[in-house]
Design a protein around this motif. Sequence first.
Motif, mmCIF file in Angstrom:
data_model
loop_
_atom_site.group_PDB
_atom_site.id
_atom_site.type_symbol
_atom_site.label_atom_id
_atom_site.label_comp_id
_atom_site.label_asym_id
_atom_site.label_seq_id
_atom_site.Cartn_x
_atom_site.Cartn_y
_atom_site.Cartn_z
ATOM 1 N N THR A 135 32.982 35.109 38.462
ATOM 2 C CA THR A 135 34.410 34.913 38.717
ATOM 3 C C THR A 135 35.267 35.947 37.995
ATOM 4 O OG1 THR A 135 34.591 33.389 36.842
ATOM 5 C CG2 THR A 135 34.087 32.429 38.999
ATOM 6 N N VAL A 136 34.634 36.821 37.205
ATOM 7 C CA VAL A 136 35.379 37.792 36.392
ATOM 8 C C VAL A 136 34.687 39.144 36.443
ATOM 9 C CG1 VAL A 136 36.364 36.094 34.811
ATOM 10 C CG2 VAL A 136 34.102 37.055 34.335
ATOM 11 N N ASP A 238 38.541 40.313 31.051
ATOM 12 C CA ASP A 238 39.329 39.173 31.494
ATOM 13 C C ASP A 238 39.648 38.315 30.272
ATOM 14 O OD1 ASP A 238 40.249 37.862 34.089
ATOM 15 O OD2 ASP A 238 39.291 36.171 33.079
ATOM 16 N N LYS A 590 41.302 27.599 31.160
ATOM 17 C CA LYS A 590 41.079 28.646 32.147
ATOM 18 C C LYS A 590 40.596 28.025 33.460
ATOM 19 C CE LYS A 590 38.610 33.026 32.909
ATOM 20 N NZ LYS A 590 37.838 34.090 32.249
ATOM 21 N N ALA A 592 39.086 29.482 37.279
ATOM 22 C CA ALA A 592 38.615 30.690 37.959
ATOM 23 C C ALA A 592 37.814 30.288 39.191
ATOM 24 C CB ALA A 592 37.759 31.537 37.025
ATOM 25 N N SER A 606 41.289 34.501 38.549
ATOM 26 C CA SER A 606 41.308 33.615 37.391
ATOM 27 C C SER A 606 42.711 33.551 36.803
ATOM 28 C CB SER A 606 40.320 34.096 36.315
ATOM 29 O OG SER A 606 40.781 35.284 35.696
ATOM 30 N N SER A 608 44.313 32.087 32.937
ATOM 31 C CA SER A 608 43.961 31.478 31.656
ATOM 32 C C SER A 608 45.116 31.564 30.676
ATOM 33 C CB SER A 608 42.721 32.158 31.064
ATOM 34 O OG SER A 608 42.958 33.536 30.838
#
Length: 912
Positions: A135-136, A238, A590, A592, A606, A608
């Motif tokens: 996801t990052v 991230d 967070k 995501a 995402s 956060s």
Amino acid sequence: MKVFSILYTLRLKFTLTSLLLVFLFSLNSHSQSRATISGTVSDEFGGTLPGAKVSIEGTTIFTSTNADGFYQFDIEEGEYVINVSFIMYNNISKSVEVKVGESATLDFVLSAGFSIDEPISLGSRAQPKSLLKTTVPVDIIFPEEITNSSHLEIGQILHFLVPSFHSTHQTISDGTDHIDPASLRGLGPDQVLVLINGKRRHSSSLLNVNGTVGRGSVGTDFNAIPKAAVDRIEILRDGATSQYGSDAIAGVINIILKQQTEFIDIDGQFGTNTEGDGETRYFGANLGLELGKQGFLNLTAEYRQREPTNRAGNYTGSVYTSDPAVDTQLINQNNFFGQTGFSDQRVMEIGNAGTQNLSFFFNGELPINEKTTFYFHGGRNNRQGNSRGFYRFPKDEDRVVLELNPDGFSPEILTDIRDDAILAGITGIKNGWNLDFSQSLGINTIGFNVESSNNASMGISSPRGFNSGGFRYQQSTTNFDLTKNFDYLKGLNLAFGGELRLENYQIIAGEEASYIDGGSTYIDSNGVEQPRIPGAQVFPGIRPENELSRFRTNAAAYIDVELNPNDNWLLKGAMRYEFYNDFSGQTIWKLASRYSFSDNLSIRSSFSTGFRAPSLHQVYFQNVSNQFIDGDIKEVGTFNSESAIVNDAFELESLKPELSNHFSLGVSGKVNNTFTFSFDLYQINIEDRIVLSARLEDGFETILQPFNVSAAQFLTNAIDSRTRGLDAVINYRDKLGEGEVYASLAANFNNTKVDRINIESGQIGGMDNSAIFNREEVARIESSQPNFKINSLVSYDWNKFIFQLRNTYFGEVTYMHPSDGDSNNWVLNEFNGLIESRDQTFAPKILTDLSLSYKFENWIRFSLGANNIFNVYPDKHKHSANTSQGNFTYSRRVQQFGVQGANYFLRLDLKL
């Protein structure tokens, strides 16, 4: 009795010998009853792949290939699936059946792959995923890149490989000459978290208080980690505060240590600049030992030496007197420039400081049983640094004792840095849960010694050398983590755990002669008796009243959930609560998600929140230093929130935590197994960002006078900032003729703005906010780092040759003088005779590195090449007032890549 004793001894020896023979016979018989699987692992062009991981599917049995790419298993008879993996190559599996006493040969040829397919540990506590499944965004610096890099320090390796990472050598900045400030995505050194093998690394004991990038912050000393110990590096770009800790605002850098046990790896390198200075010598050795059947101990020793570089200009100011005619006569008469120790008319050493490093690191694992493993790592780094300060001229009798130094002196700062770390932990499985418990201890100590100097206030009784004190930081961290996968929908992973951290920060006083006011005076040009400046020139000793030792505890608990509603969609949520005994607590979180359109194309996003408490250094640091400001030396006091000047005189509020939020949106994909790409947009907002104030002097004389300083500065939550940017990575790999070509293009475009200056209290509140955080400090946040950086690489691997061409394109940086927002403050530029602003923008530059390697045998490789082959330097100063009377040809306040110039090197790599 004697005969009985002899007979008993003979019987005992016979019994032991018999038992040993029985044991060896049974061992030999047992080994003969087993089967053997062996083979080699190579690439498509016949080159062996030492260090490739070979494992037996469904078991915990694995090994690695040796320097010749050879592996071997001694196993029971049966059918097996053998898996082979090697970073940046596509994995292969083969089946084989062996009978008792048989030997099977199973060779593997791996085809080249991409980093986007590699499993990563950052960003997820579930099973490692490839970059297409996360996801990052994560960068992987794989072993070949680290090995082939001609740079010798981890900070410099990352600086020239990762566009979003910035770290250059500083100059004339005391301890910061030896501990480079490092940033990610343009944020501060204390807003990126560094891990070793997934565990928190301690920070340095140095607070950056001079005019460099990262002023007012505390970072991790990357160069205390030996290059020879590092297998690969993962960089999570991230916000990850809810997952890993409150200082992961910009991201996380995870340095993974080597595990190999198959060979002894020895590297040696020598380099020199075209200017004939800055010689570097490097020696690194890495070896592994097997512990039991599946355990290992990997050991590293490394030595680095760097001679200083000097890019100072010729001094144009006065030396003995302000009368030009008399001064010229005295300069010639005393052969002043011939005895300074510098060439031409230089009086300073400006460039990379000289350093000497010695490091020892270890990394190991020892399985206790099939479900439990004991692991450990750590090391020590000792570094001695030698840097210079501004020359003290005989005309300046307030700081020079003429009886001791009739021609003045060039003071030296000898910096002793020791960095120690050790970690131990246990990982295992209990009732289906993966458990991980660890305890670490990290200590960083810096000591400052001054040589070739004097304490002018002591007169002729002043020593020439001083112990000026130092700093010490200790961090003890306990972690406990639990993870488990559940068969729900298409997969659910639950993780939770906690962290307990104990910190200690110490300021250590220097010896009395380094700070004392000895009361000596001198008669100035007007015949008036004047006091001399107390303390060792260049680095006054830390006074006993500033000595302290402060402790802090931090406790944190987190929960992390990943859910696959279907095969293409991943949802992730994380929440963390952090509590500081001195700054209370905060909950951060967070969300995501990643969606895969196919196996080779996915999008991710995402959002956060973040929270970072001030470091102990920022809360408690206090000291007085000599700083040259526009050609004048001033005693600048850095005062903490406990001091009378901050609490009573300025009535400033105490420091409070930074709050932040982070948004990102990206896409990644692969085309035809020859081309990969990823693009990520991001925005980071930080509220109440902690910075070091501007120097307060004019208009504050009455407040400063009781504290015996001419200027004051302090840490404060002065600003809110917003950072926006784009990361892009494109990779290409394919066969070309009888070889393989690999090309990459990576870029970071970054823009940081100070949204608000928010000082509202005491003496400062009634003033323009630019007094506390002036335009120079604003520019340090907004434009002291390149607004973009683009890295390109073309590599061709043919037969026994490896050819590499690398370009790094650094964007512009800007210096803004604190007073020149008003044209009435502009001064004469002696270069062109005009009254001009001292502001300057330094243009983008391209640095080109070139290397050629030849492998004589599998175990020996020779390389030669050049960094910055076209000898590119930053723009020179365009305003004479910025040169400090000719000393500074290049800026020391804003730096894109340093002032080393072209550097040529020879390297020899051995795998024994």
